[in-house]
Design a protein around this motif. Structure first.
Motif, PDB file in Angstrom:
ATOM      1  N   SER A  47     -16.444 -31.829  25.084  1.00 54.33           N
ATOM      2  CA  SER A  47     -17.842 -31.409  24.967  1.00 54.33           C
ATOM      3  C   SER A  47     -18.321 -30.680  26.220  1.00 54.33           C
ATOM      4  CB  SER A  47     -18.737 -32.632  24.720  1.00 54.33           C
ATOM      5  OG  SER A  47     -18.371 -33.291  23.531  1.00 54.33           O
ATOM      6  N   VAL A  48     -17.666 -30.939  27.340  1.00 51.38           N
ATOM      7  CA  VAL A  48     -18.027 -30.253  28.582  1.00 51.38           C
ATOM      8  C   VAL A  48     -17.817 -28.747  28.427  1.00 51.38           C
ATOM      9  CG1 VAL A  48     -17.459 -29.977  31.031  1.00 51.38           C
ATOM     10  CG2 VAL A  48     -17.492 -32.252  30.005  1.00 51.38           C
ATOM     11  N   VAL A  49     -16.738 -28.356  27.765  1.00 51.33           N
ATOM     12  CA  VAL A  49     -16.458 -26.936  27.568  1.00 51.33           C
ATOM     13  C   VAL A  49     -17.531 -26.302  26.704  1.00 51.33           C
ATOM     14  CG1 VAL A  49     -14.804 -25.273  26.643  1.00 51.33           C
ATOM     15  CG2 VAL A  49     -13.981 -27.295  27.825  1.00 51.33           C
ATOM     16  N   VAL A  50     -17.897 -26.967  25.621  1.00 54.66           N
ATOM     17  CA  VAL A  50     -18.937 -26.441  24.738  1.00 54.66           C
ATOM     18  C   VAL A  50     -20.255 -26.295  25.490  1.00 54.66           C
ATOM     19  CG1 VAL A  50     -20.304 -26.890  22.667  1.00 54.66           C
ATOM     20  CG2 VAL A  50     -17.849 -27.396  22.683  1.00 54.66           C
ATOM     21  N   ALA A  51     -20.631 -27.319  26.248  1.00 54.03           N
ATOM     22  CA  ALA A  51     -21.885 -27.275  27.002  1.00 54.03           C
ATOM     23  C   ALA A  51     -21.862 -26.153  28.035  1.00 54.03           C
ATOM     24  CB  ALA A  51     -22.129 -28.613  27.690  1.00 54.03           C
ATOM     25  N   PHE A  52     -20.718 -25.955  28.673  1.00 49.57           N
ATOM     26  CA  PHE A  52     -20.620 -24.912  29.692  1.00 49.57           C
ATOM     27  C   PHE A  52     -20.743 -23.523  29.065  1.00 49.57           C
ATOM     28  CE2 PHE A  52     -18.222 -22.074  32.566  1.00 49.57           C
ATOM     29  CZ  PHE A  52     -18.940 -22.285  33.729  1.00 49.57           C
ATOM     30  N   ILE A  53     -20.133 -23.321  27.902  1.00 50.51           N
ATOM     31  CA  ILE A  53     -20.246 -22.028  27.224  1.00 50.51           C
ATOM     32  C   ILE A  53     -21.688 -21.761  26.817  1.00 50.51           C
ATOM     33  CG2 ILE A  53     -19.634 -20.803  25.099  1.00 50.51           C
ATOM     34  CD1 ILE A  53     -16.863 -21.980  25.327  1.00 50.51           C
ATOM     35  N   VAL A  54     -22.378 -22.781  26.338  1.00 50.24           N
ATOM     36  CA  VAL A  54     -23.797 -22.623  25.993  1.00 50.24           C
ATOM     37  C   VAL A  54     -24.594 -22.225  27.231  1.00 50.24           C
ATOM     38  CG1 VAL A  54     -25.865 -23.838  25.221  1.00 50.24           C
ATOM     39  CG2 VAL A  54     -23.686 -24.192  24.032  1.00 50.24           C
ATOM     40  N   LEU A  55     -24.278 -22.842  28.372  1.00 48.07           N
ATOM     41  CA  LEU A  55     -24.945 -22.490  29.624  1.00 48.07           C
ATOM     42  C   LEU A  55     -24.703 -21.025  29.973  1.00 48.07           C
ATOM     43  CD1 LEU A  55     -26.478 -23.263  32.243  1.00 48.07           C
ATOM     44  CD2 LEU A  55     -24.255 -23.862  33.226  1.00 48.07           C
ATOM     45  N   LEU A  56     -23.477 -20.550  29.799  1.00 48.38           N
ATOM     46  CA  LEU A  56     -23.175 -19.143  30.079  1.00 48.38           C
ATOM     47  C   LEU A  56     -24.035 -18.226  29.216  1.00 48.38           C
ATOM     48  CD1 LEU A  56     -19.246 -19.113  30.315  1.00 48.38           C
ATOM     49  CD2 LEU A  56     -20.892 -19.179  32.180  1.00 48.38           C
ATOM     50  N   PHE A  57     -24.170 -18.569  27.949  1.00 45.06           N
ATOM     51  CA  PHE A  57     -24.975 -17.746  27.045  1.00 45.06           C
ATOM     52  C   PHE A  57     -26.447 -17.762  27.449  1.00 45.06           C
ATOM     53  CE2 PHE A  57     -21.769 -18.717  23.420  1.00 45.06           C
ATOM     54  CZ  PHE A  57     -20.865 -17.852  24.005  1.00 45.06           C
ATOM     55  N   VAL A  58     -26.950 -18.949  27.799  1.00 44.63           N
ATOM     56  CA  VAL A  58     -28.360 -19.073  28.190  1.00 44.63           C
ATOM     57  C   VAL A  58     -28.646 -18.230  29.436  1.00 44.63           C
ATOM     58  CG1 VAL A  58     -30.103 -20.665  29.102  1.00 44.63           C
ATOM     59  CG2 VAL A  58     -28.707 -21.332  27.132  1.00 44.63           C
ATOM     60  N   CYS A  59     -27.754 -18.289  30.409  1.00 43.52           N
ATOM     61  CA  CYS A  59     -27.940 -17.509  31.640  1.00 43.52           C
ATOM     62  C   CYS A  59     -27.918 -16.020  31.353  1.00 43.52           C
ATOM     63  CB  CYS A  59     -26.846 -17.860  32.654  1.00 43.52           C
ATOM     64  SG  CYS A  59     -27.007 -19.509  33.363  1.00 43.52           S
ATOM     65  N   GLN A  60     -27.044 -15.589  30.450  1.00 49.69           N
ATOM     66  CA  GLN A  60     -26.982 -14.174  30.099  1.00 49.69           C
ATOM     67  C   GLN A  60     -28.242 -13.726  29.382  1.00 49.69           C
ATOM     68  OE1 GLN A  60     -23.291 -12.860  28.338  1.00 49.69           O
ATOM     69  NE2 GLN A  60     -24.249 -11.108  27.336  1.00 49.69           N
ATOM     70  N   LEU A  61     -28.735 -14.545  28.456  1.00 51.62           N
ATOM     71  CA  LEU A  61     -29.948 -14.192  27.717  1.00 51.62           C
ATOM     72  C   LEU A  61     -31.179 -14.215  28.612  1.00 51.62           C
ATOM     73  CD1 LEU A  61     -29.297 -16.143  24.385  1.00 51.62           C
ATOM     74  CD2 LEU A  61     -29.050 -13.694  24.801  1.00 51.62           C
ATOM     75  N   ALA A  62     -31.191 -15.098  29.604  1.00 50.34           N
ATOM     76  CA  ALA A  62     -32.336 -15.189  30.513  1.00 50.34           C
ATOM     77  C   ALA A  62     -32.529 -13.898  31.297  1.00 50.34           C
ATOM     78  CB  ALA A  62     -32.155 -16.362  31.474  1.00 50.34           C
ATOM     79  N   LEU A  63     -31.439 -13.185  31.562  1.00 56.80           N
ATOM     80  CA  LEU A  63     -31.533 -11.933  32.313  1.00 56.80           C
ATOM     81  C   LEU A  63     -32.242 -10.838  31.512  1.00 56.80           C
ATOM     82  CD1 LEU A  63     -27.933 -11.799  33.847  1.00 56.80           C
ATOM     83  CD2 LEU A  63     -30.040 -12.567  34.938  1.00 56.80           C
ATOM     84  N   LEU A  64     -32.371 -11.033  30.201  1.00 55.62           N
ATOM     85  CA  LEU A  64     -33.021 -10.032  29.361  1.00 55.62           C
ATOM     86  C   LEU A  64     -34.535 -10.229  29.283  1.00 55.62           C
ATOM     87  CD1 LEU A  64     -30.520 -10.008  26.344  1.00 55.62           C
ATOM     88  CD2 LEU A  64     -30.458  -8.627  28.426  1.00 55.62           C
ATOM     89  N   MET A  65     -35.026 -11.362  29.763  1.00 55.35           N
ATOM     90  CA  MET A  65     -36.448 -11.680  29.643  1.00 55.35           C
ATOM     91  C   MET A  65     -37.204 -11.246  30.892  1.00 55.35           C
ATOM     92  SD  MET A  65     -36.129 -15.468  27.937  1.00 55.35           S
ATOM     93  CE  MET A  65     -35.054 -15.753  26.519  1.00 55.35           C
ATOM     94  N   GLU A  66     -38.136 -10.354  30.693  1.00 59.21           N
ATOM     95  CA  GLU A  66     -38.881  -9.804  31.822  1.00 59.21           C
ATOM     96  C   GLU A  66     -39.666 -10.871  32.565  1.00 59.21           C
ATOM     97  OE1 GLU A  66     -41.809  -5.958  32.723  1.00 59.21           O
ATOM     98  OE2 GLU A  66     -41.385  -6.590  30.670  1.00 59.21           O
ATOM     99  N   VAL A  67     -40.165 -11.885  31.837  1.00 54.55           N
ATOM    100  CA  VAL A  67     -40.965 -12.924  32.466  1.00 54.55           C
ATOM    101  C   VAL A  67     -40.130 -13.747  33.452  1.00 54.55           C
ATOM    102  CG1 VAL A  67     -40.509 -14.636  30.663  1.00 54.55           C
ATOM    103  CG2 VAL A  67     -42.635 -14.757  31.989  1.00 54.55           C
ATOM    104  N   LEU A  68     -38.810 -13.752  33.259  1.00 58.43           N
ATOM    105  CA  LEU A  68     -37.924 -14.524  34.138  1.00 58.43           C
ATOM    106  C   LEU A  68     -37.295 -13.664  35.235  1.00 58.43           C
ATOM    107  CD1 LEU A  68     -36.069 -16.697  31.456  1.00 58.43           C
ATOM    108  CD2 LEU A  68     -38.002 -17.348  32.898  1.00 58.43           C
ATOM    109  N   ALA A  69     -37.741 -12.420  35.344  1.00 58.16           N
ATOM    110  CA  ALA A  69     -37.165 -11.498  36.337  1.00 58.16           C
ATOM    111  C   ALA A  69     -37.213 -12.040  37.764  1.00 58.16           C
ATOM    112  CB  ALA A  69     -37.868 -10.149  36.253  1.00 58.16           C
TER     113      ALA A  69
END
Length: 481
Positions: A47-69
Motif C-alpha cells: 500500500s505504500v507504493v500506491v500511496a506514494f504514486i497518489v502523492l506524485l499525482f497530487v503534487c503534479q496536479l497542484a502545479l496546475l492550480m494558480e491559487v497554489l502558485a
C-alpha cells in the motif's frame, strides 16, 4: 518488517539468474520458509507504493492550480522529500539487486563534489544530491515491501489511468481550443514571445492552440502521458485479467496515439517505436507468437486510424510535422535537435570537468537555492541527462548510473524471456518493464529523465516488481534457502 521472517535466498532452475541478485551475508539471521509470518505493517505493505504514486499525482496536479502558485516549491519538493523519508521508514528484509551498488557509487561520487571549488552554495549542493538520491530511493525501499503480483498489477493500472487521463485531456485541449487549457508554465513564458509562439500551431478549424499539455503546464507535455498510455495499454491488451482490461488497454492505445500525433513530439514517437519493438522482441524470444501478432495488429491498425483523426483535427501542421521524420535521416533529425548536447558533453564538458563541476550549478537546485554571484563558477545548463551526470560526478558518474540502468534492463529481459505462464503473469510484466526501461534509457538522450518525477516512477516500478518476483518465488519454493 524487521523481525519478521525474511524472504529466502532461492536457488535452482526455478529461480532467475542469481548473478543479478545478491544478498548480504548475515549469519545471525535465520532464514525461515516463505512469507508466512504475520501480515506486514502499514510501512511494510504494498500500500505504500500506491500511496506514494497518489502523492506524485497530487503534487503534479497542484502545479496546475494558480491559487497554489506561491507554494510551488513545496509541491515540487514534497515527492522528493517523501521518497527520502521512506528510505528510512520502510521496514522489511533487504533484497539487494546488482544495480544497487552502482547507484550507491554514483551518489558517493556526486557527494564528493561537495568539496569541489565549483560548489558555491552548500544548500544548493545538498538539494542536488538529495534530488539524485530521492529519485532512485524507491528502488531500495520498494524492494523491501511485501508486494505480490496483484498489487503490482494495481500499481501499473494506476499509472496507466493517470497517463491516459493526461492524454485524453490533451486531445480535448486541441479539439476545443481554450476550454481545457491550464496556465502556462512561468518558465516557458520567461523564454519570450517568439519561443512561446513556436509552441503553438493552427488546427484544421483555423484556431491557434498550444501543443497539448494534458495534466502538465508545458506545451507538448501530454506526449508523456500519450507515450505511457500506449506502452502500458499494450500490456493490458495482452493480459489474461479479463475482457474489461483488454478493452481498456485498447482504448488507452488509441487515445495515446491520437494525442501523440497532435503533440508533434517526434522523439516520443521514435522512443515509443523502439519500446514496442523491444516488447515484440521479448514476446518473440519467449515464443508467444499469437500475442505478438495481436499486439502488432492492434497497435498498427490504431496507429493508422489515429493519424487520420489527428490530421482531421490538427490540420496540415500535424501532417507536415510528422513528414519530417521520413524526409531526412533520423540521426540528422536527432543531431539537429538534441544531438549537439550529447556531442558537447563528451567533447567539451567531460574534458573540462573530468571529476565533476561542483554541485548545485544547474537545474532545480540552482534555480531555488543556487548562489550565482561567483564569476569564475557561473551557473550551468544541462539539457540532457548525460550532461547532468557529467556535471555531478564527471566520468565516474557517467559510467556508474548507466551501468545500473543496463543491469536493471537485463534483469527485466531475463524475466520476460521465461516461457512458463505463471499465475502472476510475470513474463508479461517483465516484457513491459524491459520495454519501459529501454524507453527510459532512450529518454536520457533527450532530457534530464533521472532528475525528475518520471525517474522516481522508473525506480519505483522496478523495485516493486523485484519484490513481487521474489515473493512469488519464495511462495513457490519455500524449502529453498
Amino acid at each position: 518488517m524487521r523481525g519478521a521472517s525474511p524472504r529466502p535466498q532461492l536457488r535452482g532452475p526455478g529461480v532467475l539468474h542469481q548473478r543479478y541478485v545478491r544478498r548480504a551475508a548475515a549469519p545471525a539471521v535465520a532464514v525461515a520458509p516463505a512469507p508466512a509470518a504475520g501480515a506486514p505493517g502499514l510501512l511494510g505493505s504494498g500500500s505504500v507504493v500506491v500511496a506514494f504514486i497518489v502523492l506524485l499525482f497530487v503534487c503534479q496536479l497542484a502545479l496546475l492550480m494558480e491559487v497554489l502558485a506561491p507554494a510551488r516549491v513545496v509541491f515540487r519538493s514534497l515527492s522528493f522529500g517523501t521518497s527520502l523519508a521512506l528510505l528510512g521508514l520502510v521496514k522489511g528484509p533487504r533484497l539487494d539487486h546488482l544495480a544497487k551498488p552502482f547507484l550507491v557509487a554514483s551518489a558517493v561520487f556526486t557527494a564528493l563534489n561537495f568539496f569541489h571549488p565549483g560548489t558555491t552554495s552548500p544548500v544548493a549542493a545538498a538539494a542536488q544530491l538529495g534530488i539524485q538520491i530521492a529519485v532512485f530511493a524507491p528502488f531500495f525501499w520498494a524492494s523491501r515491501l511485501r508486494i505480490d503480483a496483484k498489487m503490482f498489477s494495481r500499481v501499473v493500472l494506476l499509472l496507466f489511468l493517470f497517463n491516459m487521463a493526461s492524454a485524453s485531456l490533451g486531445i480535448l485541449q486541441v479539439t476545443f481550443p481554450g476550454r481545457f487549457q491550464p496556465n502556462l508554465s512561468s518558465v516557458v513564458e520567461g523564454q519570450g514571445e517568439g519561443y512561446v509562439r513556436s509552441l503553438q500551431f493552427e488546427t484544421a478549424s483555423g484556431a491557434r492552440v498550444f501543443r497539448p499539455m494534458g495534466l502538465t503546464d508545458v506545451p507538448g507535455g501530454a506526449a508523456t502521458g500519450a507515450f505511457y498510455s500506449v506502452l502500458l495499454g499494450g500490456t493490458f491488451l495482452l493480459s489474461r485479467q479479463g475482457l474489461s482490461r483488454k478493452v481498456l488497454g485498447g482504448v488507452g492505445i488509441g487515445i495515446g496515439l491520437i494525442c501523440l500525433y497532435l503533440g508533434q513530439v517526434r522523439v516520443s514517437a521514435v522512443t515509443l517505436l523502439v519500446c514496442m519493438a523491444a516488447m515484440g522482441l521479448a514476446l518473440t524470444v519467449s515464443g508467444r507468437w499469437v500475442r505478438l501478432v495481436a499486439l502488432a495488429s492492434v497497435v498498427g491498425g490504431l496507429a493508422v486510424v489515429a493519424f487520420g483523426w489527428a490530421v482531421a483535427v490538427g490540420g496540415d501542421a500535424v501532417l507536415s510535422r510528422w513528414s519530417t521524420l521520413t524526409a531526412s535521416d533520423p540521426s540528422q533529425v536527432y543531431q539537429s535537435n538534441r544531438g549537439h548536447f550529447l556531442e558537447s558533453t563528451f567533447e567539451e564538458v567531460l574534458p573540462e570537468f573530468p571529476l565533476g563541476a561542483g554541485l548545485g550549478r544547474y537545474g532545480m537546485a540552482n534555480a531555488y537555492f543556487g548562489d550565482n554571484t561567483y564569476r569564475e563558477h557561473p551557473p550551468l545548463w544541462a539539457e540532457i541527462q548525460w550532461t547532468a551526470w557529467a556535471y555531478d560526478a564527471g566520468w565516474l558518474g557517467i559510467v556508474c548510473y548507466p551501468v545500473a540502468l543496463l543491469v536493471t534492463l537485463g534483469w527485466g529481459f531475463q524475466v520476460a524471456r521465461r516461457r512458463e505462464d505463471s499465475p502472476g503473469e510475470f513474463w508479461l510484466w517483465g516484457s513491459m518493464l524491459f520495454a519501459y526501461d529501454l524507453g527510459a534509457i532512450a529518454q536520457t538522450f533527450n532530457n534530464q529523465f533521472f532528475m525528475s518525477q518520471m525517474g522516481m516512477e522508473f525506480w519505483l516500478l522496478n523495485g516493486a516488481f523485484f519484490s513481487a518476483y521474489w515473493n512469488r518465488n519464495a511462495a513457490l519454493h519455500p524449502h529453498r534457502r
